[in-house]
Structures are given as structure tokens and as C-alpha cells.
Write a protein that holds these residues in place. Structure first.
Motif, mmCIF file in Angstrom:
data_model
loop_
_atom_site.group_PDB
_atom_site.id
_atom_site.type_symbol
_atom_site.label_atom_id
_atom_site.label_comp_id
_atom_site.label_asym_id
_atom_site.label_seq_id
_atom_site.Cartn_x
_atom_site.Cartn_y
_atom_site.Cartn_z
ATOM 1 N N SER A 116 39.017 28.583 39.195
ATOM 2 C CA SER A 116 40.458 28.457 40.320
ATOM 3 C C SER A 116 39.754 29.539 40.949
ATOM 4 C CB SER A 116 40.951 29.448 39.111
ATOM 5 O OG SER A 116 41.931 30.311 40.327
ATOM 6 N N GLU A 119 40.975 33.249 39.306
ATOM 7 C CA GLU A 119 40.665 34.169 38.354
ATOM 8 C C GLU A 119 39.239 33.522 37.457
ATOM 9 O OE1 GLU A 119 43.653 34.149 35.365
ATOM 10 O OE2 GLU A 119 44.088 31.608 36.083
ATOM 11 N N TRP A 120 39.085 33.893 36.586
ATOM 12 C CA TRP A 120 37.733 33.033 35.574
ATOM 13 C C TRP A 120 38.443 32.732 34.523
ATOM 14 C CZ3 TRP A 120 32.763 32.081 36.101
ATOM 15 C CH2 TRP A 120 32.053 31.339 35.394
ATOM 16 N N THR A 121 38.240 31.264 34.170
ATOM 17 C CA THR A 121 39.420 30.856 32.872
ATOM 18 C C THR A 121 38.526 30.407 32.195
ATOM 19 O OG1 THR A 121 38.560 28.188 34.118
ATOM 20 C CG2 THR A 121 40.582 29.112 35.354
ATOM 21 N N GLU A 122 39.261 29.618 31.422
ATOM 22 C CA GLU A 122 38.458 28.695 29.856
ATOM 23 C C GLU A 122 37.784 28.517 30.188
ATOM 24 O OE1 GLU A 122 41.647 28.152 26.627
ATOM 25 O OE2 GLU A 122 41.707 30.836 26.415
ATOM 26 N N ASP A 123 37.649 27.293 30.712
ATOM 27 C CA ASP A 123 37.217 26.107 31.449
ATOM 28 C C ASP A 123 35.682 26.679 32.110
ATOM 29 O OD1 ASP A 123 39.147 24.133 31.116
ATOM 30 O OD2 ASP A 123 38.892 23.132 32.938
ATOM 31 N N ASP A 124 35.620 27.898 32.668
ATOM 32 C CA ASP A 124 34.697 28.188 33.332
ATOM 33 C C ASP A 124 33.787 28.497 32.105
ATOM 34 O OD1 ASP A 124 35.602 28.207 36.025
ATOM 35 O OD2 ASP A 124 37.116 30.252 35.579
ATOM 36 N N HIS A 152 36.315 37.338 39.781
ATOM 37 C CA HIS A 152 36.037 36.378 38.860
ATOM 38 C C HIS A 152 34.348 37.382 38.186
ATOM 39 C CE1 HIS A 152 36.776 33.464 41.592
ATOM 40 N NE2 HIS A 152 37.527 32.879 40.350
#
Ligand SMILES: NC(=O)c1ccc[n+]([C@@H]2O[C@H](COP(=O)([O-])OP(=O)(O)OC[C@H]3O[C@@H](n4cnc5c(N)ncnc54)[C@H](OP(=O)(O)O)[C@@H]3O)[C@@H](O)[C@H]2O)c1
Length: 270
Positions: A116, A119-124, A152
């Protein structure tokens, strides 16, 4: 640690010839990605095989950097099964890069961009942990993230994640040359790689005082920008396709700019 990185994006079937030319010109760091849409990584591998064969350089004297790219940044030519878990995609992408580059490890493995823009996501986090696993297994020396904002990076820190060794960002003069991200990098001993230093900043290359300075130093405006980038601690990238520009880009490493000039360029546009 490299001083100047040769970028291999958008070169298609000229990749192998241009990477060879760049190594002959003196570049010792090569940036690529396992993203066939914009990079022809196997062509980089062809160039490496040719320069090794010619005895120009050995693997241990080169810095090789590649990237993991999420499916949404790819076309149909994926280096992994898009249905596989992200951690498996990361492992397959890097295994395919090592195959393309005919090496057992790269020097730097970079997350091409977070999932995204905001934001820094759980996937990241899942991808980053998988990248760390690859590093711990010896398939890369260092890890990096690209196309990141200060948010991020702050979220990575807030989640107590290991911070990258490299940040690779497009560097616009109008944001003070990515001032906020560079400050975070300085504070956390992260090396900042800047790309599009010329193409993102045409107004700087046309700036009369910068042109005057270039004339005074018998340099080109492009060389002044690269010398400036070095002076503020960046590791610059160039993807020039021109043999003369390759030499000029590397020659900029010997240019030293006075601190007041560095400060003036830093505030040209933002
Ligand atoms: N992480 C990412 O998402 C991302 C995105 C974009 C790029 N990158 C990486 O960064 C590398 C560099 O990309 P870039 O966006 O900076 O663009 P670039 O492909 O390096 O383009 C630079 C432009 O500047 C010109 N140039 C270079 N040296 C010059 C000189 N000494 N004098 C005059 N003109 C000069 C080149 O023209 P000539 O060819 O005529 O010299 C070219 O038009 C890419 O190849 C890739 O590896 C990464």
C-alpha cells in the motif's frame, strides 16, 4: 559498499550489451529486479557471464542487487505462482533471480514497494520476514526496501521490525531531495539509494547557478547533481545507455563540492 549503481530498467534486449558496457566503463554495482515488465534480469546474467569469461571482473568484486515485486507490479511473466503464500513467492522470486544471475547469493535483496502506498501492511511484514529468512540462509547479504515513505519506515520501526540496510527511492528536489526519508535513514544508519536524480529534476538541471557552477568546474550539470547526491550521503543510480555518460557519471565521484554549494543545491526547489 558501492559508490555508484548501474540501473538496468527499461533496456529490454539491449540489457546484456549495456550492462557489459557499464562494467567495462567501471561500474561495479548493478541494480535489477525479477520484474520482467520493466527489467530483463536474464540479460544482466548474460552480461555477467560475458565479463567473467573475458576476465574483466570476478563475482566477488561486483555488488548485485535485485528485487521482489508483488503481483500487482508485474505483468503475466511472474517469477512465482501467484496463488502461493507470499513467503513462497519471495523464495521463488529470489531463487529465479539467482538462476538468472548464475550466483548463489546477491548482495542486496529489495522489496520493490510496499503493498500500500499509505501504510506498512501485514502482507509487507510477511514478505519482509520471508526476505529475512533468505538473508539468514545466505542467499542475500543485505535487505532493502524501495518506494517507501517516512510513514512506512516509522511503522516498520513501531512494529519492532528489523530495519533495512538500504532504502531506494525516487528523489525529487522539490521534496528537499526526499529530506524526511533521508533524515530517518541517517538516524538509523540506513544507506539511501537515490534514483531518477536527473529525470525527476529537470528544473535543477536548468537552474542557472547550477549551470554556472558546472562550467566553472568543467563538469556537466548531471555530474554536479550526482556529486551533490554523494555529498549528502546518497548512493546514486544511473541507468544511462550512453557510453560517454557512463564515464561522466563515474567521473563525478571525483568532484568535491564546497559545503555552501551542497546546501544551496539542497534547497533549490524545496
Ligand atoms: N525501485 C524502483 O521502483 C525503481 C524505479 C525506477 C528506476 N529504478 C532503478 O534506477 C535506475 C535508474 O533509473 P532512473 O529513473 O534514474 O533513470 P535512468 O534510466 O537512469 O535515466 C537517466 C536519464 O538521464 C540521462 N543521463 C544519465 N547520465 C547522464 C549524464 N551524465 N548526462 C546527461 N544525461 C544523463 C539518461 O540519458 P542517456 O541514456 O542518454 O545517458 C537518461 O535519460 C533504473 O535503471 C533502475 O535500476 C528503480
Amino acid at each position: 559498499m558501492p559508490e555508484f549503481v548501474y540501473g538496468t530498467a527499461w533496456k529490454e534486449d539491449r540489457t546484456a550489451a549495456l550492462v557489459q558496457l557499464a562494467i567495462r566503463a567501471g561500474f561495479r554495482a548493478i541494480d535489477t529486479a525479477n520484474q520482467r515488465k520493466h527489467y530483463y534480469e536474464a540479460g544482466v546474467g548474460e552480461a555477467l557471464a560475458a565479463v567473467y569469461r573475458a576476465g574483466l571482473v570476478e563475482r566477488e568484486n561486483l555488488f548485485l542487487q535485485t528485487k521482489f515485486t508483488y503481483q500487482r507490479g508485474q505483468d503475466h511473466r511472474l517469477p512465482y505462482d501467484s496463488k502461493a503464500p507470499l513467503a513462497v513467492q519471495v523464495a521463488h522470486s529470489l531463487a529465479s533471480s539467482l538462476d538468472h544471475l548464475a550466483t548463489d547469493h546477491v548482495d542486496s535483496f529489495v522489496l520493490h514497494g510496499p503493498s500500500s502506498g499509505y501504510e506498512w501492511t501485514e502482507d509487507d511484514t510477511e514478505v519482509w520476514e520471508a526476505m529475512r529468512h533468505e538473508r539468514d540462509a545466505g542467499r542475500t547479504r543485505l535487505l532493502g526496501v524501495s518506494n517507501v515513505s517516512l510513514d512506512h519506515l516509522e511503522q516498520m520501526a513501531a512494529n519492532a521490525l528489523e530495519l533495512p540496510a538500504y532504502v531506494q527511492n525516487r528523489c525529487f528536489a522539490r521534496t528537499g531531495w526526499d529530506r524526511e526519508v533521508r533524515a530517518f535513514c541517517d538516524q538509523h544508519k540506513i544507506n539511501y539509494q537515490g534514483f531518477s536524480l536527473l529525470t525527476a529534476n529537470p528544473e535543477v538541471l536548468r537552474h542557472p547557478p547550477l549551470i554556472g557552477l558546472a562550467e566553472k568546474l568543467t563538469a556537466t550539470p548531471a555530474q554536479i547533481v550526482f556529486a551533490f547526491a554523494r555529498a549528502v550521503g546518497m548512493l546514486p543510480l544511473s541507468g544511462t545507455s550512453n557510453a560517454e555518460h557512463m564515464k561522466q557519471d563515474l567521473a563525478s565521484l571525483t568532484l568535491t563540492l564546497p559545503p555552501e554549494v551542497v546546501q544551496a543545491i539542497e534547497s533549490i526547489a524545496g
